[in-house]
Design an enzyme around this catalytic site. Structure first.
Site, short mmCIF file in Angstrom:
data_model
loop_
_atom_site.label_atom_id
_atom_site.label_comp_id
_atom_site.label_asym_id
_atom_site.label_seq_id
_atom_site.Cartn_x
_atom_site.Cartn_y
_atom_site.Cartn_z
N HIS A 3 1.37 4.73 4.38
CA HIS A 3 0.60 5.42 3.33
C HIS A 3 1.10 6.84 3.12
CE1 HIS A 3 -3.04 2.57 4.22
NE2 HIS A 3 -2.00 1.94 3.70
N SER A 48 0.81 -1.22 0.00
CA SER A 48 0.00 0.00 0.00
C SER A 48 0.85 1.27 0.00
CB SER A 48 -0.95 0.00 1.20
OG SER A 48 -0.25 -0.15 2.41
#
Length: 346
Positions: free
Chosen positions: A320, A265
């Site tokens: 992230h 991610s």
């Protein structure tokens, strides 16, 4: 197709999604299109909540039909209403039939639509010229899915069976074995990564804690990565993915040194950051209409996922944010111009 005063075509309607044309009448499934001199008649099954579908018919005045275009077998047009324009779409039997339908509809484009349509066409011509394929995306998907499968085989092999016999059976034991396996295969753990094993910043990008984790990340990578690879080019995209993923891993281990962090991610957020950096540059070769389209789809995705990351305790938002920032910087460094030699830049 038949009749002297009207033409009848068999078509298929959809409720609408990212890959299918929508219609405002809630038609779904097989239907008919009847082209009359002054009206366009659409017949189909109108789906209603908790009730059986009902056959319905909608008549649209030809003078209210504008911006007709085709995309393969799909036919789309805008319908003028008192509240503005509404897009109507459906699929014909094939691309040739779609073109035949379009030729029978009014050839009027609004000025705003004409500019936007031409700019999108120019953009797709440019990325087709520079990067007609996406080999890196396929390689990344194969690597992530392949490693997950190999880890699954290891967990369910004879050694795993004997380990469970000693430790017992149950979800807690399975979670413990999976955590040990992630560390063994290269997860991002501060006590190891920061003390002699920095390679874990890289290997952790290809590990996933479960099937849903893998599926969500691979779907996001597939949806976003194909376009970003074509914009940057395969080699530059590979560098962008790597740099963004490493930035996400570094942010994760510095912010949460005791967390067993894995997943792609951070790199995925990074390629989104790289895309935002690319379209922000002057003379990038991305037309204003496409810039607006991309921002309109990317920013809500980022806002939703970052907000969910703060609300859901097991989400590694540090990875992230680190990947997003790293991708933004790498995007500026790796960006190129999409202008095609000899093509007008206006």
């Amino acid at each position: 197709m038949g009749g002297t005063d009207s033409d009848v075509f068999d078509v298929r309607f959809y409720r609408g999604s990212q890959n299918w044309p929508s219609n405002p009448f809630l038609f779904q499934g097989p239907g008919q299109l009847v082209i009359e001199p002054d009206f366009l008649v659409l017949r189909g099954s109108s789906h209603r909540s908790f009730r059986f579908p009902a056959r319905a018919e909608q008549r649209v005045r030809m003078v209210d039909v504008v911006n007709v275009r085709t995309e393969g077998p799909d036919v789309l047009f805008d319908m003028l209403t008192v509240d503005g324009m509404r897009e109507v779409g459906f699929s014909a039997a094939d691309a040739d039939t779609a073109k035949a339908i379009a030729k029978r509809l009014p050839a009027r484009w609004t000025p705003e639509f004409e500019v936007a349509y031409q700019e999108r066409a120019v953009f797709h011509d440019r990325i087709d010229y520079w990067s007609p394929s996406t080999p890196v995306i396929w390689g990344l998907l194969a690597a992530n899915i392949g490693i997950f499968f190999l880890m699954w085989l290891q967990r369910h092999g004879p050694g795993a069976f004997s380990m469970r016999t000693v430790m017992g059976w149950g979800s807690q034991v399975d979670a413990m074995l999976r955590s040990f396996q992630l560390v063994e295969w290269g997860s991002n753990v501060g006590r190891l990564t920061l003390h002699g094993q920095p390679w874990r910043l890289f290997t952790s990008m290809f590990l996933h804690g479960g099937l849903l984790h893998l599926a969500f990340n691979m779907f996001a990578l597939w949806q976003v990565g194909r376009l970003v690879e074509r914009i940057f080019g395969s080699l530059r995209f590979a560098c962008l993915y790597l740099l963004a993923g490493l930035a996400g891993s570094m942010a994760s281990v510095l912010w949460n040194p005791h967390t067993n962090s894995v997943g792609a991610s951070g790199a995925i957020f990074g390629i989104i950051g790289g895309l935002l950096a690319f379209i922000r540059r002057e003379n990038s070769g991305v037309p204003p209409t496409v810039v607006a389209d991309l921002r309109g789809s990317i920013l809500p995705f980022l806002l939703f996922n970052l907000t969910a990351g703060f609300l859901y305790p097991h989400t590694d938002n540090a990875a992230h944010l680190g990947g997003l920032a790293g991708g933004w910087l790498a995007g500026h460094l790796l960006a190129r111009s999409l202008h095609v030699p000899g093509q007008a830049r206006a």
